[in-house]
Design an enzyme around this catalytic site. Structure first.
Site, PDB file in Angstrom:
ATOM      1  N   HIS A  72       0.842  -1.200   0.000  1.00 27.06           N
ATOM      2  CA  HIS A  72       0.000   0.000   0.000  1.00 27.06           C
ATOM      3  C   HIS A  72       0.875   1.247   0.000  1.00 27.06           C
ATOM      4  O   HIS A  72       1.689   1.426   0.895  1.00 27.06           O
ATOM      5  CB  HIS A  72      -0.927   0.007   1.226  1.00 27.06           C
ATOM      6  N   TYR A 201      -9.165   5.845   7.368  1.00 27.90           N
ATOM      7  CA  TYR A 201      -9.325   6.199   8.785  1.00 27.90           C
ATOM      8  C   TYR A 201     -10.350   7.328   8.842  1.00 27.90           C
ATOM      9  O   TYR A 201     -10.115   8.396   8.284  1.00 27.90           O
ATOM     10  CB  TYR A 201      -8.006   6.702   9.371  1.00 27.90           C
ATOM     11  N   PRO A 293      -4.284   0.568  18.609  1.00 30.55           N
ATOM     12  CA  PRO A 293      -4.009   0.076  17.256  1.00 30.55           C
ATOM     13  C   PRO A 293      -4.122   1.136  16.146  1.00 30.55           C
ATOM     14  O   PRO A 293      -3.782   0.866  15.008  1.00 30.55           O
ATOM     15  CB  PRO A 293      -5.056  -1.021  17.064  1.00 30.55           C
ATOM     16  N   LYS A 297       0.966  -0.033  15.028  1.00 33.58           N
ATOM     17  CA  LYS A 297       2.341  -0.175  15.515  1.00 33.58           C
ATOM     18  C   LYS A 297       2.591  -1.423  16.370  1.00 33.58           C
ATOM     19  O   LYS A 297       3.728  -1.863  16.512  1.00 33.58           O
ATOM     20  CB  LYS A 297       2.719   1.055  16.354  1.00 33.58           C
ATOM     21  N   TYR A 385       4.305   6.366  10.052  1.00 36.30           N
ATOM     22  CA  TYR A 385       3.397   5.276   9.667  1.00 36.30           C
ATOM     23  C   TYR A 385       4.157   4.146   8.962  1.00 36.30           C
ATOM     24  O   TYR A 385       3.922   2.962   9.242  1.00 36.30           O
ATOM     25  CB  TYR A 385       2.275   5.806   8.764  1.00 36.30           C
TER      26      TYR A 385
HETATM   27  P1  FAS Z   1       1.077 -11.630  21.820  1.00 30.65           P
HETATM   28  O1  FAS Z   1       0.063 -11.250  22.863  1.00 30.65           O
HETATM   29  O2  FAS Z   1       0.680 -11.677  20.388  1.00 30.65           O
HETATM   30  O3  FAS Z   1       1.678 -13.079  22.166  1.00 30.65           O
HETATM   31  C1  FAS Z   1       1.957 -13.429  23.490  1.00 30.65           C
HETATM   32  C2  FAS Z   1       1.856 -14.949  23.585  1.00 30.65           C
HETATM   33  O4  FAS Z   1       2.231 -15.339  24.902  1.00 30.65           O
HETATM   34  C3  FAS Z   1       0.429 -15.451  23.361  1.00 30.65           C
HETATM   35  O5  FAS Z   1       0.412 -16.462  22.398  1.00 30.65           O
HETATM   36  C4  FAS Z   1       0.001 -15.961  24.731  1.00 30.65           C
HETATM   37  O6  FAS Z   1      -0.845 -17.093  24.655  1.00 30.65           O
HETATM   38  C5  FAS Z   1       1.330 -16.334  25.359  1.00 30.65           C
HETATM   39  N1  FAS Z   1       1.304 -16.306  26.827  1.00 30.65           N
HETATM   40  C6  FAS Z   1       0.658 -15.436  27.630  1.00 30.65           C
HETATM   41  N2  FAS Z   1       0.865 -15.753  28.930  1.00 30.65           N
HETATM   42  C7  FAS Z   1       1.664 -16.864  28.940  1.00 30.65           C
HETATM   43  C8  FAS Z   1       2.219 -17.678  29.963  1.00 30.65           C
HETATM   44  N3  FAS Z   1       1.980 -17.414  31.245  1.00 30.65           N
HETATM   45  N4  FAS Z   1       2.973 -18.745  29.607  1.00 30.65           N
HETATM   46  C9  FAS Z   1       3.219 -19.010  28.291  1.00 30.65           C
HETATM   47  N5  FAS Z   1       2.728 -18.280  27.269  1.00 30.65           N
HETATM   48  C10 FAS Z   1       1.949 -17.222  27.596  1.00 30.65           C
HETATM   49  N6  FAS Z   1      -1.694  -4.380  16.628  1.00 30.65           N
HETATM   50  C11 FAS Z   1      -1.721  -3.744  15.444  1.00 30.65           C
HETATM   51  O7  FAS Z   1      -0.668  -3.309  14.966  1.00 30.65           O
HETATM   52  N7  FAS Z   1      -2.914  -3.574  14.776  1.00 30.65           N
HETATM   53  C12 FAS Z   1      -4.102  -4.072  15.275  1.00 30.65           C
HETATM   54  O8  FAS Z   1      -5.148  -3.910  14.673  1.00 30.65           O
HETATM   55  C13 FAS Z   1      -4.103  -4.753  16.499  1.00 30.65           C
HETATM   56  N8  FAS Z   1      -5.264  -5.287  17.013  1.00 30.65           N
HETATM   57  C14 FAS Z   1      -5.222  -5.937  18.219  1.00 30.65           C
HETATM   58  C15 FAS Z   1      -6.395  -6.521  18.788  1.00 30.65           C
HETATM   59  C16 FAS Z   1      -6.345  -7.173  20.032  1.00 30.65           C
HETATM   60  C17 FAS Z   1      -7.607  -7.771  20.624  1.00 30.65           C
HETATM   61  C18 FAS Z   1      -5.123  -7.269  20.726  1.00 30.65           C
HETATM   62  C19 FAS Z   1      -5.050  -7.938  22.094  1.00 30.65           C
HETATM   63  C20 FAS Z   1      -3.954  -6.716  20.166  1.00 30.65           C
HETATM   64  C21 FAS Z   1      -4.006  -6.063  18.909  1.00 30.65           C
HETATM   65  N9  FAS Z   1      -2.860  -5.516  18.317  1.00 30.65           N
HETATM   66  C22 FAS Z   1      -2.864  -4.880  17.138  1.00 30.65           C
HETATM   67  C23 FAS Z   1      -1.605  -5.614  18.950  1.00 30.65           C
HETATM   68  C24 FAS Z   1      -1.068  -6.991  18.695  1.00 30.65           C
HETATM   69  O9  FAS Z   1      -0.952  -7.205  17.321  1.00 30.65           O
HETATM   70  C25 FAS Z   1       0.211  -7.098  19.440  1.00 30.65           C
HETATM   71  O10 FAS Z   1       1.020  -5.930  19.304  1.00 30.65           O
HETATM   72  C26 FAS Z   1       1.028  -8.309  19.046  1.00 30.65           C
HETATM   73  O11 FAS Z   1       0.214  -9.434  19.161  1.00 30.65           O
HETATM   74  C27 FAS Z   1       2.228  -8.357  19.973  1.00 30.65           C
HETATM   75  O12 FAS Z   1       2.853  -9.564  19.792  1.00 30.65           O
HETATM   76  P2  FAS Z   1       3.512 -10.311  21.048  1.00 30.65           P
HETATM   77  O13 FAS Z   1       4.344  -9.348  21.794  1.00 30.65           O
HETATM   78  O14 FAS Z   1       4.101 -11.545  20.487  1.00 30.65           O
HETATM   79  O15 FAS Z   1       2.304 -10.639  22.033  1.00 30.65           O
HETATM   80  C1  PHB Z   2      -6.088  -4.006  10.684  1.00 29.88           C
HETATM   81  O1  PHB Z   2      -6.172  -4.256   9.463  1.00 29.88           O
HETATM   82  O2  PHB Z   2      -6.410  -4.826  11.573  1.00 29.88           O
HETATM   83  C2  PHB Z   2      -5.580  -2.638  11.096  1.00 29.88           C
HETATM   84  C3  PHB Z   2      -5.017  -1.810  10.143  1.00 29.88           C
HETATM   85  C4  PHB Z   2      -4.532  -0.555  10.533  1.00 29.88           C
HETATM   86  C5  PHB Z   2      -4.647  -0.168  11.864  1.00 29.88           C
HETATM   87  C6  PHB Z   2      -5.212  -1.009  12.812  1.00 29.88           C
HETATM   88  C7  PHB Z   2      -5.688  -2.251  12.425  1.00 29.88           C
HETATM   89  O3  PHB Z   2      -4.193   1.071  12.237  1.00 29.88           O
END
Ligand code: FAS
Ligand code: PHB
Length: 390
Positions: A72, A201, A293, A297, A385
């Site tokens: 993009h 957005y 989000p 980032k 971005y």
């Molecule tokens: P993660 O949370 O992905 O991974 C951590 C892992 O550790 C999980 O698999 C968990 O099961 C495991 N874990 C936890 N406790 C444990 C324990 N006690 N023992 C062993 N394992 C354990 N980011 C964006 O950029 N755009 C978005 O749109 C976006 N939407 C999101 C929506 C939601 C609902 C959430 C919660 C996050 C969102 N994020 C988004 C942010 C997300 O993408 C995170 O930044 C990303 O998953 C971070 O990756 P990790 O640091 O690996 O953490």
């Molecule tokens: C998504 O596609 O999930 C998404 C994209 C851009 C954002 C947040 C979420 O800033």
């Protein structure tokens, strides 16, 4: 069991770290609380910075990303019924972002890890950290009903915001910075074509909306909602009607509705824990920080932390130098805080704050008007971005 680095968490942060350490010949074991299927079932991020794409290319897991990822070169901001395209490519001398779901990134990393015969303990229960203030830390857990102890040199806490790693650090050793936003995001994933080839957005008096995608046949939509929104009160029809109300008429007319294959509410918060090292324990990814989000980032920051931590551990084992691990926290936090600022800024600009005074509402309008008028302002947005340099 014994390993050099015990990685807690098989999300993108833990898997990238494990892959980078394997590439450097450093032995690492990934310990994950959930099953691989459960981890893959979480629908999260969708946008990769160029730096994150480069990390995946270095790890040799870019095949599907190159085949299915959508480059993009820009996105639109709708504000007060006006639309402004942020031309990322022209504002950053050719940089782009790639739309490719976090689920796919995680899938590719899991497949690569298994293909390389690297160990991941899934469904590990009661994970606990021990003696990380010493040079002989260990992890205990229950796996397949058997008690397990893993002796290691270092522990990488990549277990997300609700993980055990940061929770194991004495509160007195941590400084925490937090901003909880007074709203959440209600997200829907549906197998319908996106309403626009680029992301939109939208800031609207009814609230924020985001039109994103996972492919040209799978859309990802979000609308700002109450922090305690009752998901059961949102039928697909109600969601799409509200989404269209918040978009400009042309985009609203292009929205194709269809059954939600995933629907969830995510809270929005900015959070940073300092420092990121406690003896033999390092925090990385969502275990260390959370961003709203809005700036896309979270996933990218997690991958950046893994890159820095892998480089630090490579110096320790390869060059017998502690410089990298001694500097990891300061180096990662320098980039984390800039992403926190950008994510907070985008969130503050685009969302409806019920508590806002008339003055603050005018500040949002002036901010957008300055973006329209100033290429320098758009360059600053675009530079953040597409991702600040690693
Ligand atoms: P993660 O949370 O992905 O991974 C951590 C892992 O550790 C999980 O698999 C968990 O099961 C495991 N874990 C936890 N406790 C444990 C324990 N006690 N023992 C062993 N394992 C354990 N980011 C964006 O950029 N755009 C978005 O749109 C976006 N939407 C999101 C929506 C939601 C609902 C959430 C919660 C996050 C969102 N994020 C988004 C942010 C997300 O993408 C995170 O930044 C990303 O998953 C971070 O990756 P990790 O640091 O690996 O953490
Ligand atoms: C998504 O596609 O999930 C998404 C994209 C851009 C954002 C947040 C979420 O800033």
């Amino acid at each position: 069991m014994r390993t050099q680095v015990a990685i807690i968490g098989a999300g993108p942060c833990g898997l990238v770290l494990g892959a980078m350490l394997a590439k450097a010949g450093i032995d690492a074991l990934v310990i994950e609380r959930k099953s691989a299927a459960y981890v893959l079932g979480r629908i999260r991020a969708g946008v990769l910075e160029q730096g994150s794409v480069s990390i995946l290319e270095q790890l040799g897991v870019q095949a599907r990303l190159n085949a299915e990822g959508l480059p993009h070169g820009g996105f639109a901001i709708n504000f007060a019924h006006r639309s402004l395209r942020i031309d990322l490519e022209s504002l950053t001398d050719g940089k782009k972002v790639t739309v490719y779901g976090q689920t796919e990134v995680t899938h590719d990393l899991m497949d690569a890890r298994a293909a390389a015969g690297l160990s991941t303990l899934y469904e590990a229960e009661d994970v606990a950290l021990h003696d990380f203030a010493t040079a002989t830390p260990s992890i205990t857990c229950t796996h397949n009903g058997q008690p397990l102890r893993i002796d290691c040199d270092f522990i990488a806490g990549c277990d997300g915001f609700h993980g055990i790693s940061r929770a194991s650090v004495p509160k007195t050793a941590l400084q925490e910075f937090e901003r909880v936003y007074p709203f959440g995001w209600l997200g829907v994933l549906a197998d319908v074509p996106p309403c626009d080839p680029e992301l939109i957005y939208a800031s609207h008096e009814r609230g924020f909306a985001l039109c994103s995608m996972r492919s040209m046949t799978r859309s990802r939509y979000y609308i700002q909602c109450a922090i305690d929104e009752d998901l059961s009160s949102w039928s697909d029809t109600r969601f799409f009607d509200e989404l269209r109300r918040r978009l400009d008429p042309e985009a609203a007319a292009r929205v194709v509705t269809g059954p939600a294959i995933e629907k969830s509410v995510a809270p929005l918060r900015s959070y940073v824990a300092e420092p990121l090292r406690f003896g033999s324990l390092f925090l990385a990814g969502d275990a260390a920080h959370i961003v709203p989000p809005t700036g896309a980032k979270g996933l990218n920051l997690a991958m950046g932390d893994a890159f820095y931590l892998a480089e630090a551990l490579r110096e320790h084992y390869g060059e017998r130098s502690s410089a990298g691990i001694d500097h990891y926290s300061a180096r990662a936090l320098e980039r984390i805080w800039k992403a926190e600022r950008f994510s907070w800024w985008m969130t503050s600009l685009l969302h409806k704050f019920d508590q806002h005074t008339a003055f603050e509402t005018r500040m949002q309008a002036a901010e957008f008007s300055f973006l329209e008028q100033s290429r320098a302002a758009r360059m600053a947005l675009a530079e953040n971005y597409v991702g600040l340099p690693l």
